[in-house]
Write a protein that holds these residues in place. Sequence first.
Motif: not given
Length: 288
Positions: A75-77, A154-167
Amino acid sequence: MLHVMVLPAAVFTFIFAYIPMFGIMMAFQNYKPRLGFLRSEWVGLEHFRYMLQNDYFLRIISNTLFFACIKIALNLLVPFVFALLLNEVRKSFVKRSVQTLVYLPHFLSWVILAGILIDVLSQTGIVNRFLGMFGIEPIFFLGEGNWFRFTVIVSDVWKEFGFSTIVFLAALAGVNPSLYEAAEVDGAGRWKQTVHVTIPALMPILVVVATLALGGVLNANFDQIFNLYNPLVYDKADIIDTFVYREGLLSGQFSFATAVGLFKSFISLVLIIVSYTLAYRFANYRIF
């Protein structure tokens, strides 16, 4: 006036976060609801000794660290790389559209997503039907330990990476355009500009996000695991929170559940202190 505005939140926090801390004493008692806090038998550290001597509890700690550490890393990478790629898109309409699409899953609860995943990944689901077209045997995604772990991550990364991208996109918006212009004058192409301008600009926020994530290393997302797991994968899927809920609260072992929760909270407190120290040292980030 500012203090008046903060007052409702402060009262809410005091009622629901500080007053319940009185119940921590259950961790040191053989708590019986009919006897209450004051008359229940005091057993000291008995529940903590049982917890640390329990082989299954050590497995749960291992599962929790496995899920949490891999989720934190990915979720960082993934958002970091995706933000770099999205930053190179020149069509603003396309950029905004893609950002909106990847951000939407964040707003779906794990109750809804779990229902979708259970149907899609079942033995007769669309994924196994697609694999069957290539002669691949059906995969028991939610019933086999290793595949369950893969599905959860995989499902956790798919769900949250869009939100983290905003940062990271917000950090990129603050980069001085003159740095790119100077790099271009010096003959740097897009790749060189990314390596020598964009990535260094993102490193401070990456360090802050990474260090603050250490405080949640024992949180492996109860909502997700609870809605997806089943008895077939307990040995590979059980984490601290699901164990406390199932073996502590549902079976009426309130004292043991409190002891496990207190142990987790203490470790999390130590990690939060360490993470804020690291964030201040390496990224000059501080709250106070």
